[in-house]
Write a protein that holds these residues in place. Sequence first.
Motif, mmCIF file in Angstrom:
data_model
loop_
_atom_site.group_PDB
_atom_site.id
_atom_site.type_symbol
_atom_site.label_atom_id
_atom_site.label_comp_id
_atom_site.label_asym_id
_atom_site.label_seq_id
_atom_site.Cartn_x
_atom_site.Cartn_y
_atom_site.Cartn_z
ATOM 1 N N GLU A 276 12.773 3.156 6.458
ATOM 2 C CA GLU A 276 11.647 2.471 7.100
ATOM 3 C C GLU A 276 10.384 3.321 7.040
ATOM 4 O OE1 GLU A 276 12.378 0.928 10.961
ATOM 5 O OE2 GLU A 276 14.078 -0.313 10.338
ATOM 6 N N VAL A 277 10.529 4.622 7.290
ATOM 7 C CA VAL A 277 9.369 5.522 7.197
ATOM 8 C C VAL A 277 8.884 5.591 5.751
ATOM 9 C CG1 VAL A 277 8.519 7.873 7.560
ATOM 10 C CG2 VAL A 277 10.152 6.868 9.171
ATOM 11 N N ALA A 278 9.827 5.695 4.808
ATOM 12 C CA ALA A 278 9.460 5.750 3.393
ATOM 13 C C ALA A 278 8.697 4.500 2.977
ATOM 14 C CB ALA A 278 10.716 5.920 2.539
ATOM 15 N N ALA A 279 9.137 3.340 3.456
ATOM 16 C CA ALA A 279 8.461 2.085 3.117
ATOM 17 C C ALA A 279 7.049 2.050 3.698
ATOM 18 C CB ALA A 279 9.275 0.897 3.623
ATOM 19 N N ASP A 280 6.892 2.533 4.940
ATOM 20 C CA ASP A 280 5.561 2.580 5.557
ATOM 21 C C ASP A 280 4.634 3.503 4.769
ATOM 22 O OD1 ASP A 280 6.226 0.812 7.560
ATOM 23 O OD2 ASP A 280 6.681 2.358 9.043
ATOM 24 N N LEU A 281 5.146 4.663 4.366
ATOM 25 C CA LEU A 281 4.328 5.607 3.611
ATOM 26 C C LEU A 281 3.986 5.063 2.225
ATOM 27 C CD1 LEU A 281 6.029 8.995 4.547
ATOM 28 C CD2 LEU A 281 3.908 8.045 5.438
ATOM 29 N N LEU A 282 4.927 4.351 1.620
ATOM 30 C CA LEU A 282 4.657 3.743 0.323
ATOM 31 C C LEU A 282 3.560 2.692 0.445
ATOM 32 C CD1 LEU A 282 5.226 3.230 -2.647
ATOM 33 C CD2 LEU A 282 7.153 1.776 -1.969
ATOM 34 N N ARG A 283 3.605 1.922 1.508
ATOM 35 C CA ARG A 283 2.579 0.898 1.729
ATOM 36 C C ARG A 283 1.202 1.547 1.885
ATOM 37 N NH1 ARG A 283 5.047 -1.146 5.617
ATOM 38 N NH2 ARG A 283 6.358 -2.585 4.422
ATOM 39 N N ALA A 284 1.142 2.639 2.659
ATOM 40 C CA ALA A 284 -0.123 3.350 2.836
ATOM 41 C C ALA A 284 -0.606 3.949 1.510
ATOM 42 C CB ALA A 284 0.043 4.447 3.884
ATOM 43 N N HIS A 285 0.337 4.489 0.738
ATOM 44 C CA HIS A 285 0.010 5.073 -0.565
ATOM 45 C C HIS A 285 -0.608 4.029 -1.491
ATOM 46 C CE1 HIS A 285 0.603 6.859 -4.526
ATOM 47 N NE2 HIS A 285 1.424 5.878 -4.843
ATOM 48 N N LEU A 286 -0.035 2.844 -1.530
ATOM 49 C CA LEU A 286 -0.548 1.797 -2.410
ATOM 50 C C LEU A 286 -1.924 1.322 -1.965
ATOM 51 C CD1 LEU A 286 2.731 -0.275 -2.961
ATOM 52 C CD2 LEU A 286 1.544 1.139 -4.646
ATOM 53 N N ARG A 287 -2.153 1.290 -0.649
ATOM 54 C CA ARG A 287 -3.475 0.873 -0.152
ATOM 55 C C ARG A 287 -4.551 1.867 -0.562
ATOM 56 N NH1 ARG A 287 -0.973 -0.826 5.634
ATOM 57 N NH2 ARG A 287 -0.583 -3.038 5.196
ATOM 58 N N VAL A 288 -4.237 3.156 -0.443
ATOM 59 C CA VAL A 288 -5.215 4.164 -0.844
ATOM 60 C C VAL A 288 -5.453 4.106 -2.351
ATOM 61 C CG1 VAL A 288 -5.738 6.623 -0.919
ATOM 62 C CG2 VAL A 288 -4.621 5.670 1.086
ATOM 63 N N SER A 289 -4.386 3.954 -3.120
ATOM 64 C CA SER A 289 -4.527 3.865 -4.571
ATOM 65 C C SER A 289 -5.346 2.644 -4.964
ATOM 66 C CB SER A 289 -3.148 3.806 -5.231
ATOM 67 O OG SER A 289 -2.436 4.998 -5.007
ATOM 68 N N ARG A 290 -5.162 1.564 -4.243
ATOM 69 C CA ARG A 290 -5.939 0.351 -4.521
ATOM 70 C C ARG A 290 -7.429 0.607 -4.331
ATOM 71 N NH1 ARG A 290 -4.823 -4.463 -0.509
ATOM 72 N NH2 ARG A 290 -5.643 -2.855 0.872
ATOM 73 N N ASN A 291 -7.765 1.311 -3.293
ATOM 74 C CA ASN A 291 -9.173 1.613 -3.027
ATOM 75 C C ASN A 291 -9.725 2.650 -4.001
ATOM 76 O OD1 ASN A 291 -9.092 -0.131 -0.841
ATOM 77 N ND2 ASN A 291 -8.612 1.499 0.620
ATOM 78 N N GLN A 292 -8.830 3.538 -4.489
ATOM 79 C CA GLN A 292 -9.232 4.615 -5.403
ATOM 80 C C GLN A 292 -10.391 5.413 -4.826
ATOM 81 O OE1 GLN A 292 -9.891 3.200 -9.393
ATOM 82 N NE2 GLN A 292 -7.752 2.708 -9.709
#
Length: 312
Positions: A276-292
């Motif tokens: 669950e923590v890994a999934a939350d961190l992955l979601r945050a990672h993708l959001r930051v990458s999206r914004n670049q």
Amino acid sequence: MQAADRRPRANHLDLAQRILDVVRQRGFGIGARLPEQQIAQLCNVSRTPVRAALRLLTERGMVEWQAETGYRLAIDPAWQMVGAAELPSAEEDDIADAILRDRSARRIDETITASGLIRRYAAGRGAVLKALKKLETENLIERAPGQSWVFRPSLDGSEARAESYEFRLVMEPAAILASGFRLDGARAVTLRQRMEALLALPDTAFDIRAFQAIDAEFHAMIAQGAANRFMAEALAGHLKLRRLPGAMSGVSVFRLRQSTHEHLGILDHLESGQFEVAADLLRAHLRVSRNQRPHAASRGAPALFGAIGRPN
């Protein structure tokens, strides 16, 4: 085309890289013997392609041959951790990459033919057909009527990239949280080593192509860990689109380093079973990458990575 004829075959290159991965995972050191039969069993192939792959590694100075003892490892496997940059590429791989670069830059049309590519790249028909088959297998092109191929929809515009991130934000964390997710432990160890080796490089030597390869492998590992076959298939198909050139254009080395730290943080929790923590961190990672935007990681949820990420 004599030079091209001496180019290694793609399957031998793939096997050479697999041998390096295996000896790294098994903890082989400099001077370790590499019996053909043992390597064949470890890689689940016959001895004939193993012999060709070992010769290729010998030519690159990674393995040495001695008449008395056979093949021995000539390097510290950690030396070759970042990527396969020291290995040559097959001619069809170079042609496939050139086709993708030219399509990304709109130098070639959406519909292509083998004869047109032969003239454009001054290459043999066999190599061009292999390149087309490779791109077709990767779901990047498809056969069209007659003797032509057409490019499939790709991530070549801001709208398509936004839709891609929306898809990944839903599917990748869900793959981790779906019942039965399994992490490939050996693959995770190798990826961690490659990421840490990449982070150890100074900014001036930071290898963006190596980052792309590691990034693709990291997200592929998550996709293939999904027990839900439909999730795994959908993610695997989408990941192939991210191979297209230009995916990292405009992204700073700072952001790529930051992204690597985020991958390590996610991996920490995957390895400890905290999905669950890994999934939350992955979601945050993708959001930051999206914004670049590198500074975005200092706001909100992405700041968590600074607390759990491994140091350089």
